[in-house]
Design a protein around this motif. Structure first.
Motif, mmCIF file in Angstrom:
data_model
loop_
_atom_site.group_PDB
_atom_site.id
_atom_site.type_symbol
_atom_site.label_atom_id
_atom_site.label_comp_id
_atom_site.label_asym_id
_atom_site.label_seq_id
_atom_site.Cartn_x
_atom_site.Cartn_y
_atom_site.Cartn_z
ATOM 1 N N GLY A 290 31.656 -54.380 39.537
ATOM 2 C CA GLY A 290 32.291 -53.584 38.400
ATOM 3 C C GLY A 290 32.667 -52.022 38.772
ATOM 4 N N PHE A 291 32.712 -51.845 40.414
ATOM 5 C CA PHE A 291 33.239 -50.730 40.925
ATOM 6 C C PHE A 291 34.791 -50.741 41.120
ATOM 7 C CE2 PHE A 291 28.711 -50.349 41.763
ATOM 8 C CZ PHE A 291 28.526 -49.053 41.306
ATOM 9 N N ALA A 292 35.351 -49.658 40.942
ATOM 10 C CA ALA A 292 36.628 -49.616 41.548
ATOM 11 C C ALA A 292 37.001 -49.553 42.700
ATOM 12 C CB ALA A 292 37.544 -48.442 40.487
ATOM 13 N N ASN A 293 37.987 -50.328 43.252
ATOM 14 C CA ASN A 293 38.297 -50.132 44.787
ATOM 15 C C ASN A 293 39.591 -50.138 45.309
ATOM 16 O OD1 ASN A 293 39.093 -53.184 45.509
ATOM 17 N ND2 ASN A 293 37.416 -53.393 43.828
ATOM 18 N N SER A 294 39.971 -49.915 46.490
ATOM 19 C CA SER A 294 41.312 -49.755 46.938
ATOM 20 C C SER A 294 41.217 -50.981 48.153
ATOM 21 C CB SER A 294 41.630 -48.418 47.385
ATOM 22 O OG SER A 294 42.966 -48.461 48.115
ATOM 23 N N PRO A 295 42.279 -51.734 48.117
ATOM 24 C CA PRO A 295 42.174 -53.064 49.275
ATOM 25 C C PRO A 295 42.792 -52.185 50.543
ATOM 26 C CG PRO A 295 44.188 -53.167 47.876
ATOM 27 C CD PRO A 295 43.044 -52.069 47.103
ATOM 28 N N GLU A 296 42.499 -52.959 51.563
ATOM 29 C CA GLU A 296 42.897 -52.355 52.912
ATOM 30 C C GLU A 296 44.327 -52.618 53.211
ATOM 31 O OE1 GLU A 296 42.390 -53.870 57.544
ATOM 32 O OE2 GLU A 296 41.609 -54.952 56.114
ATOM 33 N N ALA A 297 45.016 -51.483 53.763
ATOM 34 C CA ALA A 297 46.351 -51.343 53.842
ATOM 35 C C ALA A 297 46.790 -52.407 55.057
ATOM 36 C CB ALA A 297 46.517 -49.967 54.310
ATOM 37 N N GLY A 298 46.085 -52.494 56.239
ATOM 38 C CA GLY A 298 46.781 -53.523 57.159
ATOM 39 C C GLY A 298 47.049 -54.749 56.872
ATOM 40 N N ARG A 299 46.081 -55.419 56.217
ATOM 41 C CA ARG A 299 46.217 -56.896 55.792
ATOM 42 C C ARG A 299 47.269 -56.911 54.726
ATOM 43 N NH1 ARG A 299 43.387 -61.216 57.505
ATOM 44 N NH2 ARG A 299 41.488 -60.836 58.527
ATOM 45 N N GLY A 300 47.465 -55.993 53.762
ATOM 46 C CA GLY A 300 48.657 -56.006 53.004
ATOM 47 C C GLY A 300 49.821 -55.764 53.201
ATOM 48 N N ILE A 301 49.829 -54.858 54.221
ATOM 49 C CA ILE A 301 51.323 -54.498 54.950
ATOM 50 C C ILE A 301 51.746 -56.024 55.867
ATOM 51 C CG2 ILE A 301 52.428 -53.339 56.727
ATOM 52 C CD1 ILE A 301 50.592 -50.835 55.535
ATOM 53 N N ILE A 302 50.621 -56.441 56.718
ATOM 54 C CA ILE A 302 51.110 -57.571 57.438
ATOM 55 C C ILE A 302 51.379 -58.769 56.602
ATOM 56 C CG2 ILE A 302 50.196 -59.445 58.809
ATOM 57 C CD1 ILE A 302 48.372 -57.101 60.212
ATOM 58 N N ARG A 303 50.897 -59.073 55.370
ATOM 59 C CA ARG A 303 51.085 -60.182 54.676
ATOM 60 C C ARG A 303 52.874 -59.915 53.917
ATOM 61 N NH1 ARG A 303 45.774 -59.748 51.660
ATOM 62 N NH2 ARG A 303 44.558 -61.382 53.315
ATOM 63 N N ASP A 304 53.037 -58.526 53.663
ATOM 64 C CA ASP A 304 54.296 -58.187 53.116
ATOM 65 C C ASP A 304 55.164 -58.579 54.077
ATOM 66 O OD1 ASP A 304 53.003 -57.891 50.656
ATOM 67 O OD2 ASP A 304 53.138 -55.459 50.981
ATOM 68 N N GLN A 305 55.031 -57.885 55.365
ATOM 69 C CA GLN A 305 56.101 -57.995 56.326
ATOM 70 C C GLN A 305 56.233 -59.610 56.827
ATOM 71 O OE1 GLN A 305 58.035 -55.399 57.881
ATOM 72 N NE2 GLN A 305 57.177 -54.760 55.826
ATOM 73 N N LEU A 306 55.267 -60.207 56.693
ATOM 74 C CA LEU A 306 55.286 -61.609 57.305
ATOM 75 C C LEU A 306 56.215 -62.416 56.055
ATOM 76 C CD1 LEU A 306 51.840 -62.480 58.546
ATOM 77 C CD2 LEU A 306 54.156 -62.379 59.910
ATOM 78 N N ALA A 307 56.283 -62.075 54.833
ATOM 79 C CA ALA A 307 56.747 -62.872 53.803
ATOM 80 C C ALA A 307 58.100 -62.429 53.629
ATOM 81 C CB ALA A 307 56.127 -62.462 52.338
ATOM 82 N N ILE A 308 58.600 -61.365 54.284
ATOM 83 C CA ILE A 308 59.831 -60.691 54.137
ATOM 84 C C ILE A 308 60.669 -60.894 55.726
ATOM 85 C CG2 ILE A 308 59.627 -59.308 52.154
ATOM 86 C CD1 ILE A 308 59.788 -56.944 53.977
ATOM 87 N N GLY A 309 59.860 -61.163 56.634
ATOM 88 C CA GLY A 309 60.465 -61.341 57.887
ATOM 89 C C GLY A 309 60.780 -59.793 58.561
ATOM 90 N N GLY A 310 59.879 -59.006 58.038
ATOM 91 C CA GLY A 310 59.869 -57.692 58.492
ATOM 92 C C GLY A 310 59.294 -57.275 59.826
ATOM 93 N N ASN A 311 59.739 -56.195 60.606
ATOM 94 C CA ASN A 311 59.029 -55.986 61.852
ATOM 95 C C ASN A 311 57.980 -54.817 61.812
ATOM 96 O OD1 ASN A 311 60.862 -53.929 61.517
ATOM 97 N ND2 ASN A 311 61.564 -53.976 63.573
ATOM 98 N N ALA A 312 57.609 -54.369 60.705
ATOM 99 C CA ALA A 312 56.609 -53.308 60.675
ATOM 100 C C ALA A 312 55.202 -53.890 60.719
ATOM 101 C CB ALA A 312 56.674 -52.508 59.390
ATOM 102 N N LEU A 313 55.142 -54.468 61.940
ATOM 103 C CA LEU A 313 53.735 -55.274 62.314
ATOM 104 C C LEU A 313 53.125 -54.862 63.555
ATOM 105 C CD1 LEU A 313 55.445 -58.721 61.804
ATOM 106 C CD2 LEU A 313 53.602 -58.023 60.371
ATOM 107 N N PRO A 314 51.808 -54.794 63.579
ATOM 108 C CA PRO A 314 50.951 -54.296 64.798
ATOM 109 C C PRO A 314 51.627 -54.724 66.176
ATOM 110 C CG PRO A 314 49.705 -55.423 63.420
ATOM 111 C CD PRO A 314 50.849 -55.362 62.532
ATOM 112 N N TRP A 315 52.223 -56.090 66.266
ATOM 113 C CA TRP A 315 52.403 -56.730 67.419
ATOM 114 C C TRP A 315 53.906 -56.718 67.509
ATOM 115 C CZ3 TRP A 315 49.909 -59.374 63.452
ATOM 116 C CH2 TRP A 315 50.459 -59.981 62.597
#
Length: 183
Positions: free
Chosen positions: A30-55
């Motif tokens: 029941g506690f509020a939380n904020s998810p990790e940035a890294g995985r969210g960004i990687i998922r988004d970038q992979l989904a759109i074919g973006g290059n803002a990826l750590p590799w």
């Protein structure tokens, strides 16, 4: 709790150390939380074919991480009660240090301005649970170097690091609640 940063609790550490599982346990409780940035960004970038990826483009990935953490911090201000963050703004500084790029001045300024509870919970490397996947391409060695980078950054920013026990998730959750004075 006097102000927002007093109720904002960061869980940090290298990849594969059990942070996200622990954040999910807080959510279920029941506690509020904020998810990790890294995985969210990687998922988004992979989904759109973006290059803002750590590799691909580490500098751009870093800027998106900073933006994500700022948005998460500001969104948490609208919540009541404690909020548990899967990483915080200083993690971006730690990432710059890890990859050997100089952090732009604005990253340090943001880390000084957008504060969290002085006690930051850090998950030590756990080789027994570390796994790579499509989003986590880091090696165990890089996960351990990430941990040490974060210890340095959070310490330099005046945070008190509290290392999580190498224990099951529920025991870690109870430990944090006790150490945070929330029990």
């Amino acid at each position: 709790m006097k102000n927002d940063c007093d109720r904002f609790f960061v869980l940090t550490g290298g990849p594969g150390s059990g942070k996200t599982t622990l954040i999910e346990a807080f959510s279920v409780a029941g506690f509020a939380n904020s998810p990790e940035a890294g995985r969210g960004i990687i998922r988004d970038q992979l989904a759109i074919g973006g290059n803002a990826l750590p590799w691909q483009d580490r500098a751009l990935f870093s800027e998106l991480m900073l933006s994500w953490e700022l948005r998460s911090w500001q969104a948490a201000c609208d919540l009541s009660g404690p909020v548990f963050f899967d990483r915080g703004v200083p993690d971006t500084l730690g990432y710059y240090r890890l990859i050997g790029l100089p952090a732009p001045a604005h990253v340090g300024s943001v880390a000084a301005k957008f504060r969290y509870n002085r006690r930051v919970f850090i998950a030590p490397p756990l080789p027994e649970i570390f796994m790579q996947d499509e989003e986590r391409k880091q090696t165990l060695d890089e996960a351990e170097r990430t941990y040490h980078s974060l210890v340095g950054v959070y310490g330099e920013l005046g945070y008190e690091l509290v290392e999580l026990p190498r224990a099951p998730v529920e025991e870690r959750r109870r430990f944090i609640l006790t150490e945070a004075g929330l029990k």
